[in-house]
Write an enzyme that holds these catalytic residues in place. Structure first.
Site, mmCIF file in Angstrom:
data_model
loop_
_atom_site.group_PDB
_atom_site.id
_atom_site.type_symbol
_atom_site.label_atom_id
_atom_site.label_comp_id
_atom_site.label_asym_id
_atom_site.label_seq_id
_atom_site.Cartn_x
_atom_site.Cartn_y
_atom_site.Cartn_z
ATOM 1 N N CYS A 54 30.313 36.204 33.147
ATOM 2 C CA CYS A 54 31.997 35.409 33.178
ATOM 3 C C CYS A 54 32.018 34.330 32.103
ATOM 4 O O CYS A 54 33.041 34.256 31.538
ATOM 5 C CB CYS A 54 32.219 35.308 34.641
ATOM 6 S SG CYS A 54 31.125 34.184 35.370
ATOM 7 N N VAL A 87 42.209 42.173 39.176
ATOM 8 C CA VAL A 87 42.051 42.319 40.597
ATOM 9 C C VAL A 87 42.374 40.982 41.194
ATOM 10 O O VAL A 87 42.814 40.875 42.272
ATOM 11 C CB VAL A 87 40.695 43.047 40.888
ATOM 12 C CG1 VAL A 87 40.610 42.831 42.306
ATOM 13 C CG2 VAL A 87 40.288 44.264 40.388
ATOM 14 N N GLU A 127 38.568 39.830 27.198
ATOM 15 C CA GLU A 127 37.135 39.744 27.721
ATOM 16 C C GLU A 127 36.557 40.889 27.448
ATOM 17 O O GLU A 127 37.111 41.954 27.898
ATOM 18 C CB GLU A 127 37.131 39.481 29.143
ATOM 19 C CG GLU A 127 35.886 39.193 29.916
ATOM 20 C CD GLU A 127 35.830 38.703 31.351
ATOM 21 O OE1 GLU A 127 36.437 39.363 32.210
ATOM 22 O OE2 GLU A 127 35.025 37.894 31.942
ATOM 23 N N GLY A 133 35.235 38.428 40.270
ATOM 24 C CA GLY A 133 35.527 39.574 39.681
ATOM 25 C C GLY A 133 36.479 39.489 38.447
ATOM 26 O O GLY A 133 36.809 38.364 37.952
ATOM 27 N N SER A 134 37.463 40.416 38.153
ATOM 28 C CA SER A 134 38.085 40.398 37.062
ATOM 29 C C SER A 134 39.424 39.742 37.325
ATOM 30 O O SER A 134 39.899 39.770 38.562
ATOM 31 C CB SER A 134 38.737 41.900 36.560
ATOM 32 O OG SER A 134 39.086 42.525 37.521
ATOM 33 N N THR A 135 40.112 39.125 36.359
ATOM 34 C CA THR A 135 41.391 38.685 36.565
ATOM 35 C C THR A 135 42.635 39.695 36.998
ATOM 36 O O THR A 135 43.390 39.213 37.835
ATOM 37 C CB THR A 135 41.898 37.964 35.223
ATOM 38 O OG1 THR A 135 40.925 37.113 34.907
ATOM 39 C CG2 THR A 135 43.189 37.252 35.231
ATOM 40 N N GLU A 145 37.469 33.625 41.279
ATOM 41 C CA GLU A 145 36.460 33.206 40.339
ATOM 42 C C GLU A 145 36.369 34.321 39.655
ATOM 43 O O GLU A 145 36.212 35.620 39.719
ATOM 44 C CB GLU A 145 35.084 33.133 40.780
ATOM 45 C CG GLU A 145 34.596 32.020 41.712
ATOM 46 C CD GLU A 145 34.331 30.700 40.948
ATOM 47 O OE1 GLU A 145 34.768 30.533 39.789
ATOM 48 O OE2 GLU A 145 33.845 29.868 41.869
ATOM 49 N N LYS A 200 31.685 42.628 50.743
ATOM 50 C CA LYS A 200 31.623 43.866 49.865
ATOM 51 C C LYS A 200 31.251 43.635 48.339
ATOM 52 O O LYS A 200 31.695 43.267 47.746
ATOM 53 C CB LYS A 200 33.074 44.290 49.676
ATOM 54 C CG LYS A 200 32.894 46.034 49.126
ATOM 55 C CD LYS A 200 34.210 46.467 48.633
ATOM 56 C CE LYS A 200 33.924 46.194 46.910
ATOM 57 N NZ LYS A 200 33.136 46.947 46.241
#
Ligand code: NAP
Ligand code: MG
Length: 490
Positions: free
Chosen positions: A304, A252, A401, A248-250, A270, A196
């Site tokens: 990132c 999620v 971030e 993606g983001s921390t 990651e 996805k």
């Protein structure tokens, strides 16, 4: 002077002009509407719903994209399971390798089209997508194709075998490259995939699905289900998925880890970063300034591992700041398809709002904001390269971030001080060190809690080199020999 010409002012009163050098988009083939790629075919979403993907530099619609729900994800997982049982896990490594080499070669042949689409869909300068994203994506396929028939040599006496169906979820900042990082090792190790991509940048993943179809991979080996977060969640929660690979983001990442706790699913995450870029007094300053610029302003800071916290040793602070501001004045912000452009469009309106919110927060917290004076287009989503001077450790702009072209600047006196400050963050993805002394580099790299530490360079990637974080930047490594491991049971 024509309005379109870009003017560059340098502090010594020279003026350069660049005529526009737009990359042509004539050769790009985009459909008006993209369906889901399941079991080797393009199928309509069961909900009948589609969403728009737009060009963030013009706000124009590029295509309609199918929105996959749980039912579609289930079909995709079934197709992947079937392909795993029937073809892919049974095939020899050498055969699998041939398919992956084919994908790599075809991607190289179509590199120009992929680069232009990447820039149109995501807003990144063509220079980046043409010279970094697409060539690196191809080289990941080449690299992992080479491993497919050598897994027993990579892990001797351990009888490595595939896990099964891998669910892969990618972000919008390096749309095709993140797909390549995940797809290439999964396929090389004999796993099948349900992928996805991020909702704002699905196009190159869908073009890759077309290419995979053309490469004649067995149906169901790679499935692409587009959609929003709920589509990703449906993959994560599907009981017949054996492995989740997420970038993606921390926030999620934490949801995913909670969701799979207690299941058989393996996971690599990651996540975000807040990297320290550290400039010592003995550093080659002009190179360091280029490294700072490359670390945070190129690719709009949508990286990132962006060097979003700058630490300058006190003795060279004034010099570095003067050089940095001069260099920032030369950066061209604008049309991502123009080869002169240094800083492209912010990926989405939402992301622009987030960045603008942080610009307000930084000023409220008492840091001094400095922005380059370049003109920005009226339409589209833009942010000028921005510094926050006199930032301090407790500021949110230093701790959180931002994911935009925004650099928080601090000073330091001693090595011990800068190590403490650099490590004082929930993240630990990457860092940069600039110094003339090799011993200092080794001292720093052993003490910094960061997955990657670049020395006298920044943001350099290679498929042979593992990448990944510490702490809230996630765990597991992608790239290199290490990148095979999360897809194998041994
Ligand atoms: P994100 O919001 O976490 O989204 C990443 C992907 O997850 C997207 O495809 C997203 O779909 C999907 N998603 C959203 N909610 C989900 C859920 N509950 N379950 C499963 N999937 C879900 O991150 P982003 O804003 O796209 O990307 C920026 C972030 O990625 C930054 O924090 C950055 O640091 C990080 N990043 C890390 C690396 C690394 O290697 N460490 C590399 C690149 C980016 P939608 O697109 O529809 O929301
Ligand atoms: Mg888009």
């Amino acid at each position: 002077m024509s309005e379109k010409k870009k003017k560059i002012h340098l502090d010594f009163n020279t003026e350069w002009e660049y005529a526009p050098a737009p990359e042509s988009a004539d050769h790009v083939q985009l459909k008006k509407q993209y369906e889901l790629f399941i079991n080797g075919k393009w199928v309509k979403p069961s909900s009948g719903k589609y969403f728009d993907t737009i060009n963030p530099a013009t706000e124009e619609k590029l295509a309609s994209i199918a929105e996959a729900n749980e039912k579609d994800v289930d079909l995709a997982v079934k197709a992947a399971r079937n392909a795993y049982d029937k073809y892919w896990s049974k095939m020899s490594g050498a055969e699998r390798g041939k398919y992956i080499f084919r994908i790599a070669r075809m991607l190289q042949e179509k590199a120009r089209e992929f680069a232009v689409i990447e820039s149109m869909d995501g807003g990144k300068p063509i220079r980046e997508s043409r010279d970094i994203d697409i060539p690196l994506a191809a080289s990941h396929f080449f690299y992992y194709a080479g491993w497919a028939d050598k897994l027993e040599y990579a892990f001797p006496n351990r009888n490595p075998g595939p896990l099964g169906v891998a669910g892969q979820i990618t972000p919008w900042n390096f749309p095709l490259l993140m797909v390549a990082w995940k797809l290439a090792p999964a396929l090389a190790t004999g796993n099948t995939v349900v992928l996805k991509p991020a909702e704002t940048t699905s196009l190159t993943a869908l073009k890759l699905a077309e290419l995979i179809q053309e490469a004649d991979l067995p149906p169901g080996v790679v499935n692409v289900v587009t959609g929003y977060g709920a589509t990703g969640a449906a993959i994560v929660n599907h009981p017949d998925v054996d492995k989740i690979a997420f970038t993606g983001s921390t926030a999620v990442g934490k949801i995913i880890q909670r969701a799979i706790a207690g299941t058989h699913k393996k996971v690599t995450l990651e996540l975000g970063g807040k990297a320290a870029n550290i400039i010592f007094e003995d550093a080659p300053l002009d190179q360091a300034v280029e490294g700072i610029i490359n670390g945070i302003f190129f690719n709009q800071g949508h990286v990132c591992c962006a060097g979003s916290r700058l630490f300058v040793q006190e003795g060279v602070y004034d010099t570095v700041l003067r050089k940095l501001k001069d260099r920032m004045e030369t950066l061209i912000v604008g049309d991502p398809l123009d080869k002169n452009t240094d800083v492209g469009a912010i990926n989405s309106q939402d992301q622009l709002r987030t960045i603008q919110e942080y610009l307000k927060i930084g000023q409220k917290e008492g840091a001094e904001m400095y922005q380059s004076s370049c003109p920005v287009p009226k339409k589209g989503f833009w942010c000028r390269p921005t510094l926050f001077l006199h930032a301090s450790q407790s500021h949110r702009i230093v701790q959180e971030e931002i994911f935009g072209p925004v650099l928080a600047v601090q000073t330091f006196r001693t090595v011990a001080e800068v190590i403490e400050k650099a490590n004082n963050t929930p993240y630990g993805l990457s860092a940069g060190v600039w110094t003339d002394k090799g011993s200092k580099i080794f001292n720093m790299t052993t003490q910094m809690r960061a997955g990657v530490v670049w020395a006298n360079t920044y943001n350099k990637f290679d498929p042979t080199s593992p990448f990944g974080g510490y702490k809230e930047s996630g765990f597991g490594r992608e790239g290199g020999l290490h990148g095979l491991q999360p897809y194998l049971k041994m």
